[in-house]
Scaffold this motif. Structure first.
Motif, mmCIF file in Angstrom:
data_model
loop_
_atom_site.group_PDB
_atom_site.id
_atom_site.type_symbol
_atom_site.label_atom_id
_atom_site.label_comp_id
_atom_site.label_asym_id
_atom_site.label_seq_id
_atom_site.Cartn_x
_atom_site.Cartn_y
_atom_site.Cartn_z
ATOM 1 N N ASN A 96 1.799 -3.807 4.387
ATOM 2 C CA ASN A 96 2.123 -2.384 4.299
ATOM 3 C C ASN A 96 1.815 -1.832 2.920
ATOM 4 N N LEU A 97 2.111 -2.619 1.887
ATOM 5 C CA LEU A 97 1.889 -2.159 0.514
ATOM 6 C C LEU A 97 0.429 -1.859 0.233
ATOM 7 N N ALA A 98 -0.472 -2.633 0.798
ATOM 8 C CA ALA A 98 -1.901 -2.373 0.579
ATOM 9 C C ALA A 98 -2.262 -0.965 1.046
ATOM 10 N N GLY A 99 -1.790 -0.590 2.237
ATOM 11 C CA GLY A 99 -2.059 0.752 2.740
ATOM 12 C C GLY A 99 -1.383 1.822 1.921
ATOM 13 N N VAL A 100 -0.160 1.562 1.475
ATOM 14 C CA VAL A 100 0.577 2.528 0.652
ATOM 15 C C VAL A 100 -0.133 2.755 -0.679
ATOM 16 N N LEU A 101 -0.559 1.672 -1.330
ATOM 17 C CA LEU A 101 -1.229 1.805 -2.627
ATOM 18 C C LEU A 101 -2.546 2.578 -2.499
ATOM 19 N N LYS A 102 -3.304 2.326 -1.432
ATOM 20 C CA LYS A 102 -4.550 3.057 -1.229
ATOM 21 C C LYS A 102 -4.278 4.537 -0.945
ATOM 22 N N THR A 103 -3.254 4.813 -0.165
ATOM 23 C CA THR A 103 -2.896 6.208 0.112
ATOM 24 C C THR A 103 -2.509 6.924 -1.168
ATOM 25 N N LEU A 104 -1.721 6.272 -2.007
ATOM 26 C CA LEU A 104 -1.325 6.875 -3.283
ATOM 27 C C LEU A 104 -2.543 7.107 -4.179
ATOM 28 N N GLU A 105 -3.480 6.176 -4.161
ATOM 29 C CA GLU A 105 -4.711 6.340 -4.939
ATOM 30 C C GLU A 105 -5.473 7.597 -4.498
ATOM 31 N N LEU A 106 -5.579 7.808 -3.198
ATOM 32 C CA LEU A 106 -6.282 8.988 -2.684
ATOM 33 C C LEU A 106 -5.539 10.269 -3.031
ATOM 34 N N LEU A 107 -4.218 10.230 -3.010
ATOM 35 C CA LEU A 107 -3.436 11.399 -3.415
ATOM 36 C C LEU A 107 -3.668 11.716 -4.887
ATOM 37 N N GLN A 108 -3.685 10.678 -5.716
ATOM 38 C CA GLN A 108 -3.971 10.884 -7.142
ATOM 39 C C GLN A 108 -5.339 11.529 -7.336
ATOM 40 N N GLU A 109 -6.335 11.048 -6.602
ATOM 41 C CA GLU A 109 -7.689 11.582 -6.738
ATOM 42 C C GLU A 109 -7.785 13.042 -6.312
ATOM 43 N N SER A 110 -6.888 13.464 -5.409
ATOM 44 C CA SER A 110 -6.937 14.857 -4.954
ATOM 45 C C SER A 110 -6.018 15.780 -5.740
ATOM 46 N N GLY A 111 -5.435 15.239 -6.827
ATOM 47 C CA GLY A 111 -4.701 16.109 -7.742
ATOM 48 C C GLY A 111 -3.196 15.949 -7.765
ATOM 49 N N TRP A 112 -2.648 15.066 -6.946
ATOM 50 C CA TRP A 112 -1.214 14.851 -6.981
ATOM 51 C C TRP A 112 -0.853 14.029 -8.214
ATOM 52 N N ALA A 113 0.169 14.469 -8.948
ATOM 53 C CA ALA A 113 0.572 13.827 -10.197
ATOM 54 C C ALA A 113 1.510 12.666 -9.901
ATOM 55 N N ILE A 114 0.925 11.491 -9.720
ATOM 56 C CA ILE A 114 1.697 10.287 -9.392
ATOM 57 C C ILE A 114 1.371 9.237 -10.451
ATOM 58 N N SER A 115 2.306 8.980 -11.346
ATOM 59 C CA SER A 115 2.070 8.040 -12.437
ATOM 60 C C SER A 115 2.282 6.602 -11.988
ATOM 61 N N GLN A 116 1.791 5.667 -12.786
ATOM 62 C CA GLN A 116 2.045 4.257 -12.513
ATOM 63 C C GLN A 116 3.543 3.978 -12.531
ATOM 64 N N GLN A 117 4.245 4.639 -13.458
ATOM 65 C CA GLN A 117 5.685 4.434 -13.531
ATOM 66 C C GLN A 117 6.370 4.887 -12.243
ATOM 67 N N ALA A 118 5.925 6.017 -11.667
ATOM 68 C CA ALA A 118 6.508 6.503 -10.419
ATOM 69 C C ALA A 118 6.273 5.506 -9.287
ATOM 70 N N ILE A 119 5.095 4.881 -9.275
ATOM 71 C CA ILE A 119 4.803 3.880 -8.247
ATOM 72 C C ILE A 119 5.726 2.679 -8.395
ATOM 73 N N TYR A 120 5.855 2.179 -9.628
ATOM 74 C CA TYR A 120 6.719 1.027 -9.865
ATOM 75 C C TYR A 120 8.180 1.343 -9.531
ATOM 76 N N GLU A 121 8.662 2.499 -10.023
ATOM 77 C CA GLU A 121 10.058 2.871 -9.781
ATOM 78 C C GLU A 121 10.317 3.153 -8.313
ATOM 79 N N GLY A 122 9.381 3.852 -7.670
ATOM 80 C CA GLY A 122 9.568 4.212 -6.266
ATOM 81 C C GLY A 122 9.620 3.010 -5.358
#
Length: 433
Positions: A269-295
């Motif tokens: 599941n994490l593989a899909g989540v990480l790729k989805t977050l990567e695509l969101l970042q590329e489209s302008g969503w402000a998602i930091s590495q810290q937010a990923i780790y904390e979330g």
């Protein structure tokens, strides 16, 4: 409706509900959903969305995404199904349940608006409309929307998301979705939209081409997350979280990534989540590495998710999980084999529309079984489950309620044993109730 109790009675008993009664409640058209959307003035157009489908893992993936987006500072709606204890678990904003007053208010407004339209929606159609209306009123920035059943004709499939995520495909709900992996994949692929990137968490030669062809037809990109992100195994932190080292195309990109959801299957599941977050970042969503780790470290605290390889007792170790089909329970059996125990006790209940022979064939024969049934019409009678299990070489006793079955398992277990509770989401729900 004047009270929350009356409103729940209307939702549960006046509307067809698939989770309780099965295929008779399934609507193979978006007709009612479109009318509801019109009645409430298209609430889903007022916020951004992520759409999550799949046979297994879509609930965990949805909660992981919501938790990370919350940590990134966004106001996040989360729609999932079914619930375990409280109906309101299905609709959350930043982890908080929809208030009872809003549930009552929505149903009353529907009854008023429906005087002229005169539609007869299903339970699921109503709850999806309720979620979209509540998310608009709450002014969420983005909502993570989990598909209920299938994809193409699911009531959630009127949204135009930022990203579509499909976790995996295996045989489940074959009476409604198709008798082969490819047929079921076609239904799940129905959530793929024009110019909306799609992520597949777990690639499989049985269905890759189905998704590739659909993505091409929709003029959009497709990513098979497990071909980019890999973590072969997990360690455990002192506080009991899983720790993954995720590589992307061979490069370590997420070292010591903690996840508070247990179950080794979460790495898929994490593989899909990480790729989805990567695509969101590329489209302008402000998602930091810290937010990923904390979330990811605080999924349960942020979203309230329960029932995924959840430890509910010690001495003996007690674990429950909502896995309920062959693919999901295959992962559970593998984890049970990797978990130390002197004797294994399994409290097992199933629903009556599953391919029992395939599921029972994979369960461990050395376990001591307590066959039971959840308090829903769709539950397979415990006595019938005993007979079916015996044909598969599984032995145990029939106990009519989940609570009594768990109590009997506890009475027979020693501190070095393991008690597993599962086979159906509704068995876990009964345990928590």
């Amino acid at each position: 409706m004047t009270s929350y109790k009356q409103t729940l009675d209307f939702l549960y008993n006046r509307l067809p509900m698939y989770q309780r009664t099965g295929p008779a409640a399934y609507k193979n058209t978006l007709g009612n959903t479109l009318v509801l959307d019109e009645l409430f003035k298209h609430p889903h157009t007022h916020f951004k969305t992520i759409h999550v489908a799949g046979t297994n893992g879509k609930g965990s993936s949805s909660h992981q995404l919501a938790s990370v987006l919350q940590e990134a500072g966004y106001k996040v709606g989360l729609y999932t199904s079914p619930h375990l204890i409280d109906f309101r678990e299905r609709i959350r904003v930043n982890g908080q349940l929809i208030p009872e007053a809003d549930v009552v208010g929505f149903v009353n407004e529907f009854l008023r608006l429906n005087e002229e339209a005169a539609i007869e929606p299903s339970f699921f159609e109503m709850t999806v409309a309720m979620a979209f209306d509540f998310f608009r009123k709450s002014q969420v920035d983005i909502a993570v929307i989990e598909v209920g059943l299938g994809g193409r004709l699911d009531s959630t499939n009127i949204i135009h998301p930022e990203v579509s995520l499909i976790t995996n495909i295996s045989l489940d709900h074959t009476a409604l979705l198709g008798n082969s992996i490819a047929e079921i994949a076609e239904e799940k692929a129905g959530i793929i939209k024009t110019n909306v990137p799609v992520v597949i968490s777990e690639s499989n030669e049985a269905y890759n081409e189905v998704f590739q062809h659909k993505a091409e037809a929709m003029n959009t990109s497709i990513s098979f997350a497990d071909k980019e992100y890999q973590a072969n195994y997990a360690m455990f932190s002192p506080e009991g979280k899983q720790i993954f080292n995720f590589h992307q195309r061979g490069e370590l990109v997420f070292p010591d990534l903690k996840l508070d959801l247990l179950g080794n299957y979460q790495r898929h599941n994490l593989a899909g989540v990480l790729k989805t977050l990567e695509l969101l970042q590329e489209s302008g969503w402000a998602i930091s590495q810290q937010a990923i780790y904390e979330g990811l470290a605080k999924v349960t605290a942020n979203t309230g998710l329960r029932g995924r390889w959840e430890v509910v007792g010690n001495n003996p170790l007690m674990i429950c999980d909502t896995a309920h089909n062959e693919a999901g329970l295959t992962a559970i059996v593998a984890q049970l084999k990797a978990t130390p125990w002197k004797r294994l006790h399994i409290v097992l209940g199933m629903v009556n529309d599953k391919k029992l022979d395939d599921v029972l064939a994979i369960l461990p024969r050395e376990a001591n079984y307590f066959f039971t049934q959840a308090k829903i019409p769709r539950a397979l009678p415990a006595e019938e489950l005993v007979d079916k299990a015996a044909q598969a070489g599984l032995t145990g006793v029939s106990i009519s309620s989940v609570a009594e079955a768990v109590a009997e398992a506890q009475s027979q277990a020693t501190p070095e044993d393991l008690i597993y509770i599962g086979g159906s989401t509704f068995v876990v729900a009964d345990y928590f109730s």
